[in-house]
Motif scaffolding. Structure first.
Motif, short mmCIF file in Angstrom:
data_model
loop_
_atom_site.label_atom_id
_atom_site.label_comp_id
_atom_site.label_asym_id
_atom_site.label_seq_id
_atom_site.Cartn_x
_atom_site.Cartn_y
_atom_site.Cartn_z
N THR A 20 0.97 -1.17 -0.29
CA THR A 20 -0.05 0.02 -0.26
C THR A 20 0.64 1.09 0.11
OG1 THR A 20 0.04 -0.25 2.30
CG2 THR A 20 -1.45 -1.89 1.33
N ARG A 21 -0.34 2.42 -0.53
CA ARG A 21 1.32 3.66 -0.17
C ARG A 21 0.56 4.61 1.23
NH1 ARG A 21 2.63 4.36 -6.10
NH2 ARG A 21 1.50 2.58 -6.68
N PRO A 22 0.87 4.39 1.90
CA PRO A 22 0.78 5.22 3.30
C PRO A 22 1.82 6.72 2.70
CG PRO A 22 1.52 3.63 3.81
CD PRO A 22 1.32 3.05 2.66
N TRP A 23 1.61 7.50 3.56
CA TRP A 23 2.30 8.57 3.55
C TRP A 23 3.36 8.37 4.82
CZ3 TRP A 23 -0.11 14.43 6.13
CH2 TRP A 23 -1.42 14.51 4.74
N ARG A 24 4.12 9.57 4.11
CA ARG A 24 5.38 8.79 4.12
C ARG A 24 6.26 9.57 5.83
NH1 ARG A 24 9.56 11.15 -0.29
NH2 ARG A 24 10.84 10.58 1.61
N PRO A 25 6.67 8.11 6.57
CA PRO A 25 7.03 9.02 8.04
C PRO A 25 7.75 9.71 7.94
CG PRO A 25 7.30 7.21 7.56
CD PRO A 25 7.32 7.02 7.17
N GLN A 500 6.72 -3.36 7.05
CA GLN A 500 6.64 -4.60 6.82
C GLN A 500 6.35 -4.67 8.64
OE1 GLN A 500 9.70 -6.56 4.97
NE2 GLN A 500 10.40 -4.19 4.24
N ALA A 501 6.70 -3.81 9.87
CA ALA A 501 6.89 -4.34 10.99
C ALA A 501 4.77 -4.07 11.27
CB ALA A 501 7.02 -3.05 11.60
N ALA A 502 4.33 -3.45 10.26
CA ALA A 502 3.05 -3.46 10.92
C ALA A 502 2.24 -4.25 10.41
CB ALA A 502 1.95 -1.68 9.51
N GLU A 503 3.30 -5.04 9.16
CA GLU A 503 2.23 -6.68 8.00
C GLU A 503 2.69 -7.61 9.49
OE1 GLU A 503 1.00 -6.20 4.98
OE2 GLU A 503 -0.27 -8.39 5.31
N ALA A 504 3.56 -7.31 10.10
CA ALA A 504 3.47 -8.96 10.96
C ALA A 504 3.11 -8.80 12.50
CB ALA A 504 5.30 -8.81 11.20
N LEU A 505 2.96 -6.86 12.19
CA LEU A 505 1.88 -6.88 14.35
C LEU A 505 0.54 -7.20 13.58
CD1 LEU A 505 4.60 -4.24 15.61
CD2 LEU A 505 3.75 -6.73 16.05
N PRO A 509 -0.31 0.71 9.41
CA PRO A 509 1.18 1.21 9.30
C PRO A 509 1.62 2.79 10.39
CG PRO A 509 0.68 1.51 7.73
CD PRO A 509 -0.60 0.47 8.03
N GLU A 510 0.45 3.71 10.95
CA GLU A 510 -0.22 4.69 11.24
C GLU A 510 -0.15 4.17 12.65
OE1 GLU A 510 -2.18 4.02 9.26
OE2 GLU A 510 -4.42 4.24 10.12
#
Lengths: 767, 290
Positions: A20-25, A500-505, A509-510
């Motif tokens: 996906t394409r979320p806002w860049r941190p 990737q961390a968000a996916e695994a958790l 992502p936000e």
């Protein structure tokens, strides 16, 4: 515009956040000016450091008299070779290349000789910039100017001025008895070259040259260093590797690694050029002597004169093929300029030169050659764009002579799973064919061309690396998470690690904040380079997330008083499963985190890995140009860049990498070059006359992502940052040939050079 | 430590006096787009800088009878919005507008571009083609100097101590006139001319060229007025033969150097190419100004 999307293998058919394409941190801070770059830090009592640089390309330093500078009020420290420890020769691996601590030491501060225009010979720290500048003028350096050599072929001649009298070419038998500028020979061979050429119906042999080109990062090198009275040192700088800076400073100054803490700033571009040190050890030494923090910021002129471009090269490629389009043999002779110290990317240049093709009989011979130029540094797929530019020109010419479409000819010979690369390994699943097919099938490849217009295609390869990475995930009291990692973010790795961390958790992502930490706040992590971070550090983050999920399941099991095996983790929730399914309402990460104190303490985990199995990257670019035959100007009309990303974690960033690499490659092809005068002084140390493309020079670069999953990564990721700079030079040259019938063999294909070739019908750099 | 004094007078007389009376090097400042860069890189180390932008005569554009008068420090952004000048001398305005980015256009001026003394200055060949004359003020009074005589060598001007260019005077062009300026740079922006060519011409009712001027930049130590270029066009219908003669005259006038921006052979050839292409644009404009 991602196309040819494939569902990922490895049991991950349904990725929720990856892709996906979320806002860049880091985006908002960068566009609002809040982001803190290398030059942004100021400390109380900080001094201004400046570096005195050699005006000579090659000179023995007889004497340095800094007494007047030291006596100037406001000057707090002066460093020359006498204040820097003498470091013994020691080669250590540094990602895709090797570095030598003695050479590094002598590069940051010249010892017996100044070896290039811009070589540091002294540095001062003073209370103001004006005093520091004045102090530089007061340092008297007595030079004995020596003959110099700039060109790689000239440097290889027996009568060339020798830079290092202890350099005896490695890799040749027997080892020469006289020193030369050739540091080493690299050699790869497979099959039977004579047999292969004997089988060929057509053989093409051509010689090419490329010029050194600079990475052109917008942010100049900058550092603040502070050495305390107790020996504890702190360094803040813009770098691609804080751990590398720490190790280099420790080795160059004789400090224990544990006594140095390095904090990376935000980075305004690196492209490989910020994997080495120039200012950091000098600033730290000045700080040791002055007892105050010292800041040094390079000017753009210093960046050009003294920091690493990539090599210029001289190449001869000979290739044979049968009438029906099979490449039977290929031979390459490559010589790369290393700059003033050995260590050009000749090895990767040799590894990559024929890698897009399955060629049974091949041989590559490469030379690492020192010249009186700044020491080269890594630049995006170091070495590969140079040799592959040459090889792709010959491939194109053979296809033309055989009357085979250049994309088809490449497809007929393309490397695939099971192909053994000339440098050893057998490829696993790779996307060479897929990128070629996507390019051939693109709308771009078949639209008609107008007068004086031409189309070129080229394929490129880069092997990518993995390596050592750590990641820590801390679960916060409200169920958000922080992922701490050690790779400065030069191309979107923070976003890809966050995803990737968000996916695994299993949380959005936000809710995951990524942080690039200093050397004391995360375990050793190798630098950002080799297109390794999204692959390797991403995998460390996935591992850490896996450990966190284990803990979350344990805490839920404790709360519910059921076995941990009966708790599954799904979409950020603990759920009772098996015989306990439906016994309790699913519990969110936030609910578990809120009770963490009562169930065993904070929830956190660290993973440390040495990632193996980086998936090689292939890309195929299609370029349309129009040539102004009266001025030699080349206008790039349309550009499509296809690349295998394995799995595009954040597709916008992948497209950005593809576009950035293509843009830099077009600059390399058309206008960028170092221009030296007869005395070996750089004549164009600025963006005015070192002509990188500006936005209006380029069309929209259409980035097309192909996904052939890398089986060695949980989500199929391959590195993407470097491959895109490999094909452009050949794509542009092939397009110019298609438009004009003239094959340009020397870069850059600048207007004067192309006009001369057009007027001469191909002589001088074209044919 | 050296010090730098800054003055911003409001009259030409004060500016001239400050510059003429200065000890050490004194430099006038218009937009500063060259001077500030040179200061920062230590290329120049003046003791006095005199800002000219508060002097009305340098910031005005006026039309008096047959003359158009443009203040030397008028910015590209301002001039680009002036209908009188853009319709009379579009080539001059376009040349000035080629200099730098949008931000730079807020500062860059014809006077600054000329008095930086670069043989590659973009607006200068266009001003030469337009027949522009500088009004110069100095401690010994005012004088007029044709633009082509101002630059005497790279960074060298014919101006004496305390002399400044106050304004440029260009004639109002007669009907059926047009001008154009083209430069060659390897990129599309942010670059310095490798060759620049300005052409102005006037046609009679039959379409025969009655007046022409060709200015070239970056092909000699100074910007050039190429008399043979005018001769190639005057009396012709600006047909292919005349344009070929113009190109040959432009190439023949070149006396360039090999440097980091281009070779001698390249500049000589491209000067002809650009002169011809600029003439074609000027011709088109002249025909539509009937």
């Amino acid at each position: 515009m991602a196309t040819a999307k494939q569902e990922i293998g490895n049991g991950n058919g349904s990725l929720k956040y990856v892709g996906t394409r979320p806002w860049r941190p880091d985006g908002v801070d960068k566009v609002t000016g809040r982001a803190k770059f290398g030059a942004d830090l100021s400390l109380p009592g900080m001094l201004v450091g400046r570096v005195l640089r050699s005006p000579h390309a090659h000179a023995r330093i007889r004497c340095i008299d800094a007494s007047k500078a030291r006596a100037l009020p406001g000057v707090k420290a002066v460093v020359t070779r006498d204040e820097m420890p003498e470091v013994p020769s020691q080669w250590v691996p540094a990602g895709e290349v090797q570095v030598n601590y003695r050479d590094m030491s002598q590069n940051v501060m010249a010892r017996e000789k100044a070896l290039y225009d811009g070589h540091a010979v002294a540095a001062v720290a003073a209370t103001t910039a004006a005093i520091a500048k004045q102090a530089l003028d007061l340092i008297e350096v007595d030079y004995e100017v020596l003959p110099h050599v700039i060109d790689v072929r000239e440097a290889m001649q027996a009568d060339a001025p020798v830079l290092h009298d202890d350099m005896f070419t490695q890799g040749v038998e027997p080892t020469p008895e006289t020193p030369s500028n050739v540091f080493k020979k690299v050699h790869f061979q497979s099959g039977d070259l004579d047999k292969g050429f004997a089988e060929a119906d057509i053989v093409v042999e051509r010689t090419f040259t490329t010029k050194p080109v600079h990475q052109g990062y917008i942010e100049p090198h900058a550092v603040v260093a502070s050495a305390g009275e107790d020996g504890q040192c702190e360094v803040w700088c813009c770098t691609q590797g804080q751990f590398t800076v720490r190790a280099y400073c420790a080795n160059l100054l004789g400090i224990d690694i544990g006594n140095i803490r390095v904090t990376p700033s935000e980075i305004g571009g690196g492209f490989g050029g910020k994997t080495v040190v120039y200012l950091e050890p000098v600033a730290l030494r000045l700080s040791q002597l002055a007892g105050r923090p010292v800041k040094i910021v390079m000017s753009r002129e210093e960046v050009f004169r003294a920091s690493g471009p990539t090599s210029g090269g001289a190449m001869t490629i000979k290739m044979g093929a049968t009438k029906d389009g099979k490449i039977t043999a290929a031979k390459a002779w490559l010589a790369y300029q290393a700059g003033a110290f050995p260590g050009s990317p000749i090895q990767p240049g040799c590894m990559c030169v024929f890698a897009p093709y399955d060629i049974e009989n091949a041989e590559v011979e490469g030379y690492d050659v020192v010249v009186n130029r700044p020491k080269v540094a890594a630049y995006r797929a170091p070495g590969a764009p140079i040799s592959e530019f040459a090889a792709e020109g010959v491939v194109d010419e053979i296809a033309k002579k055989l009357g085979i479409d250049p994309a088809e000819f490449r497809l007929m010979n393309a490397a695939k799973e099971g192909t053994r690369a000339l440098y050893g390994p057998k490829f696993g699943p790779v996307g060479c064919i897929e990128t070629l097919e996507a390019a051939r099938n693109s709308e771009h490849y078949s639209i008609p061309l107008g007068p004086n217009q031409g189309r070129g295609i080229a394929t490129g390869f880069w092997f990518n690396i993995g390596g050592e990475s750590c990641a820590t995930i801390n679960v916060n009291e409200d169920g958000t998470a922080t992922v701490i990692e050690g790779n400065p973010d030069i191309g979107g790795s923070r976003a890809s690690i966050q995803l990737q961390a968000a996916e695994a958790l299993g949380i959005p992502p936000e809710k995951v904040r990524p942080l690039v930490a200093d050397t004391d706040s995360i375990g050793y992590t190798f630098l950002t380079g080799g297109s390794r971070v999204t692959f390797a550090t991403g995998m460390a983050a996935i591992d850490a997330a896996g450990k966190v999920v284990e803990q979350l399941r344990e805490r839920a099991a404790k709360i519910w008083d059921i076995p941990v095996e009966a708790v599954e983790w799904e979409d950020g929730y603990a759920k009772p499963s098996g015989s306990n399914a439906g016994d309790f309402e699913p519990m969110s990460m936030a609910e578990i985190a809120a009770q963490a104190g009562k169930t065993g303490g904070p929830i956190a985990a660290t993973a440390s890995i040495n990632a193996q199995g980086a998936g090689p990257g292939f890309g195929t670019h299609v370029c349309d140009v129009e040539v102004d035959r009266e001025t030699g100007r080349v206008t790039v009309l349309r550009y499509t860049a296809v690349q295998d990303a394995g799995k595009a974690v954040h597709p916008s960033y992948v497209e950005g990498q593809i576009q950035g690499g293509a843009a830099q490659g077009i600059g390399w092809a058309l206008n960028e070059e170092y221009i030296y005068d007869k005395d070996g002084r750089l004549e164009n140390p600025g963006f005015l006359d070192y002509r990188m493309p500006v936005a209006s020079d380029l069309p929209m670069i259409d980035a097309v992502i192909v996904e052939v999953p890398n089986p060695n990564h949980p989500y199929g990721v391959r590195g993407v940052g470097e491959t895109p700079i490999v094909p452009p030079m050949a794509a542009v040259a092939n397009a110019i040939e298609n438009a004009t019938g003239i094959r340009m063999t020397d870069l850059p294909m600048s207007p004067p050079r192309l006009l001369e070739a057009l007027d001469n019908g191909g002589a001088n750099g074209g044919s | 430590m050296s010090s730098l004094r800054f003055e911003a007078p409001e009259t030409v007389e004060d500016a001239v006096r400050l510059l003429a009376d200065a000890d050490g090097e004194a430099m006038p400042l218009a937009g500063g787009t060259d001077l500030l860069v040179q200061l920062r890189t230590d290329f120049v180390r003046p003791g006095l800088i005199v800002d000219l932008k508060r002097i009305p005569a340098l910031m005005d554009v006026t039309v008096n009878g047959d003359d158009i008068r443009v203040g030397a420090a008028v910015s590209g952004a301002t001039l680009g919005k002036n209908k009188a000048v853009t319709s009379a001398w579009p080539g001059v305005v376009e040349a000035l507008e080629l200099i730098g980015s949008t931000q730079i256009q807020g500062r860059a001026s014809l006077g600054g571009n000329l008095c930086n003394g670069s043989p590659a200055a973009d607006s200068v060949p266009a001003l030469i083609a337009a027949g522009a004359v500088c009004e110069v003020a100095g401690p010994n009074g005012a004088r007029s100097v044709p633009v082509e005589d101002v630059i005497t060598g790279p960074g060298q001007l014919c101006l004496g101590p305390g002399e400044i260019v106050v304004s440029f005077v260009m004639p109002k062009p007669p009907p059926r006139s047009g001008d154009a300026y083209l430069r060659f740079i390897p990129r599309t922006e942010m670059d310095i001319a490798v060759v620049g060519a300005g052409v102005a011409l006037t046609l009679d009712e039959a379409g025969v060229c009655t007046h022409a001027r060709l200015g070239l930049g970056a092909v000699a130590p100074t910007p050039l007025l190429v008399e043979d270029g005018a001769k190639a066009l005057i009396g012709t219908k600006v047909d292919d033969d005349a344009l070929a003669n113009l190109a040959a005259a432009a190439s023949a006038a070149c006396n360039p150097i090999d440097d980091k921006r281009g070779t001698i052979a390249y500049r000589v050839k491209v000067a002809g190419v650009l002169a011809r292409r600029a003439a074609l644009i000027a011709l088109e404009r002249a025909r539509s100004n009937g």
